[in-house]
Design an enzyme around this catalytic site. Sequence first.
Site, short mmCIF file in Angstrom:
data_model
loop_
_atom_site.label_atom_id
_atom_site.label_comp_id
_atom_site.label_asym_id
_atom_site.label_seq_id
_atom_site.Cartn_x
_atom_site.Cartn_y
_atom_site.Cartn_z
CE1 TYR A 165 2.43 29.19 26.96
CE2 TYR A 165 2.62 27.84 25.00
CZ TYR A 165 1.84 28.41 25.98
OH TYR A 165 0.49 28.18 26.00
CD1 TRP A 172 0.82 22.65 28.12
CD2 TRP A 172 0.11 21.38 29.80
NE1 TRP A 172 -0.51 22.94 28.32
CE2 TRP A 172 -0.97 22.17 29.34
CE3 TRP A 172 -0.11 20.51 30.86
CZ2 TRP A 172 -2.24 22.11 29.92
CZ3 TRP A 172 -1.37 20.43 31.42
CH2 TRP A 172 -2.42 21.24 30.94
#
Length: 767
Positions: A107, A109
């Site tokens: 999860y 960036w």
Amino acid sequence: MSIATHWGSFVAVVDSGRLVRIEPRHDDPAPSPIGPGMVTAAEDSARVLRPAVRKGWLDGEPRAHGAARGADAFVEVSWDQAITLVSDELRRVRSRYGDSAVFGGSYGWASAGRFHHAQGQLHRFLALGGGYTDSRNTYSTAALEVILPHVIGGHPWSYQSRMPMWDEIAENCELVVAFGGLALKNSQINPGGLARHRTRDLQRRCREAGVRFVNVSPIRGDVAGFLDAEWLPVIPNTDTAAMLGIAHTMLVNGWHDEDFLRRCCVGFDRFASYLLGELDGIAKDAAWAARITGIGRDAITDLARRLTTHRSLIMVNYAVQRADHGEQPIWMSVVLAAMAGSMGRPGCGWGAGYATMDATGVARGRAFVATVPEVPNPVPDFIPVARIADALLRPGEVIDYDGGRLTLPELRLVYWCGENPFHHHQDLHRLTRAWQVPDTVVVHEAWWNTSAKFADIVLPVATSLERDDFAAGFSDPHLVAMPKVREPAGESRTDHHIFAALAARLGFEREFTESRSESEWVRHLYERTRAALGGDDALPGFDDFWRRSTAELPALTGPVPGSFEDLRSDPRRFPLATPSGRIEISSEEIDSFGYDDCAGHPTWFEPAEWLGADLSDRFPLHLISNQPASRLHSQYDNGDHSLGSKIRGREPVAINPSDAAARGIESGMVVRVHNDRGGCLAGAVLSEDVMQGVVQLSTGAWWDPVRPGVSGTLDRHGNPNVLTADRPCSRLSQGPSALSALVDVEPYDGPLPDVLAFAPPGLAPPG
């Protein structure tokens, strides 16, 4: 040589094969200062250079409920041994406990790039291997993602194309009221990459056009100084009460837009009864709101008048929904905009998340860009993203989520890459206890950050500087080439390379790679994009694109689904994707869920922790753990720009001078920020921009516990998530409530411990 990152595109200067420096592009009007710091971080001592295995795990010590994870030494192993260990453990867990016992924890960036996308690579690999338990929603916007489809319909993120863009605001709007502000520092980033930053100049154009701004936030600096914004300091977590007070004032004075509410909304009558106190005996008037929010009654009344007599826009930022009952300010902001009279008018009405990333409010979207093909996950199980510690600590427990019931799975193997859970998650001491539960934790990492130190098997990955790819940012109309500018550090490999090797051991390499090399994949995804958009008429060929470094995507055309302008013009012809086809001021569906913490219409619920709670007698300061200006979340905390922002090696904490004086705190002093969940050291910064009773400590400092694995141990570096509560917003969204935390601050007078956040763990000899 051009490179792309989440914080913009830069020019990499390479001399004799060595990366010398990173410079801003000449055509970027507001380049981020994060980029140049990537050079030193790429080569610092925190790099993971070889596969490493926690010594206790390798020696066969008990794999569950111990306390060694996070404090143990590591043994470096060969890649062949590492691939064998991971593939054997995946086989063992799947055969003994089932595929749902594997958690695909990617999860966040990660790094920019369409092919080297950590989440896409991991989930493709795990799905082909039999399946995995997934997570749903995001730490950033979980409450918003769940509530908005009930209220305005559509995909959780569809609102971004339906709200006014900055150029429309400049042309048509007169008044912007921003709940939670619109901090320009956040707009230096964009998921997936960014060609050039545009938000600053677009905001400036609004001000030059005469748009007035009101910043409703505990922090004055949540808007750019050039906007000359009026500041209404609000007690944290009381935005909903402020909006209710404004709405009541509109209603009793007859200032609300009765026509729009009647034609385009449902449930206003029931909500009006709540506003007037007919349902609970409490009128939500301006005086009531003033007592809760700290905003004066006259200011609330005046804001109600201005919102209804000017072409206005209600903005609500993501921060206000990362709190107890975080769904309520999002829902209430839509209702307030519907009442104000500007909803569905050009450049006016409602919007969320402005300036949280450069794309928001800049463009309605971008054309299709191909990514790694998804593979259907054979396992239907999932958890709300912020409930990972609950799943580890309480497997088998049944929880509510968006009208349904979920059974928390038993997770035996956690496979994590592309994100640092010891940054995102709340109550890190609780997460540490949970992290001891699974049999095995596998992490792909480039640096020895906290997540790597708390893993069992750490596989070193190449950074975005060390591989070829191309970037396409969210709503950004450009593709940017990402050629490799340096060789991978040590024995680092790409995520794809690692998964391909594991897939070969597990018998599905061909399905995973589709018999393509990495360079062939990058070319393939680009050419798929080009073909889908019209070939030569849309984009140059790959070789030409690679030489040019950038290519402009075709502009999006056509109607915007769920447009509020269309709804206002003809709600029968242009219904929203809600049960009623209109804006749901009251929702029969949510009401039917029977939740005691999320009613069928926007409601004021008192937070568990706020400055009006009894707990504030012991912890009288409200902690704002917002996004940092010096890095992206925890990315490149070891970069020059983030390191340069530290005070005596600690993350800075901003405190009002009055609060500092009452505690004997001076600027530059190392202080202890603490509550019952834990404590951390930080460097004090005195600032009138922070309202009295509030302290601001940004997220993302790599967690550095004095005694890893020991609950309550002091953090040396300044990570606010040792202080925040691991408590869901409500039973509806199960989102994080990080911004509902009370603390106190005191001078630290003990021996100052060295910061070891960026130091590798101990490396033990094998055997």
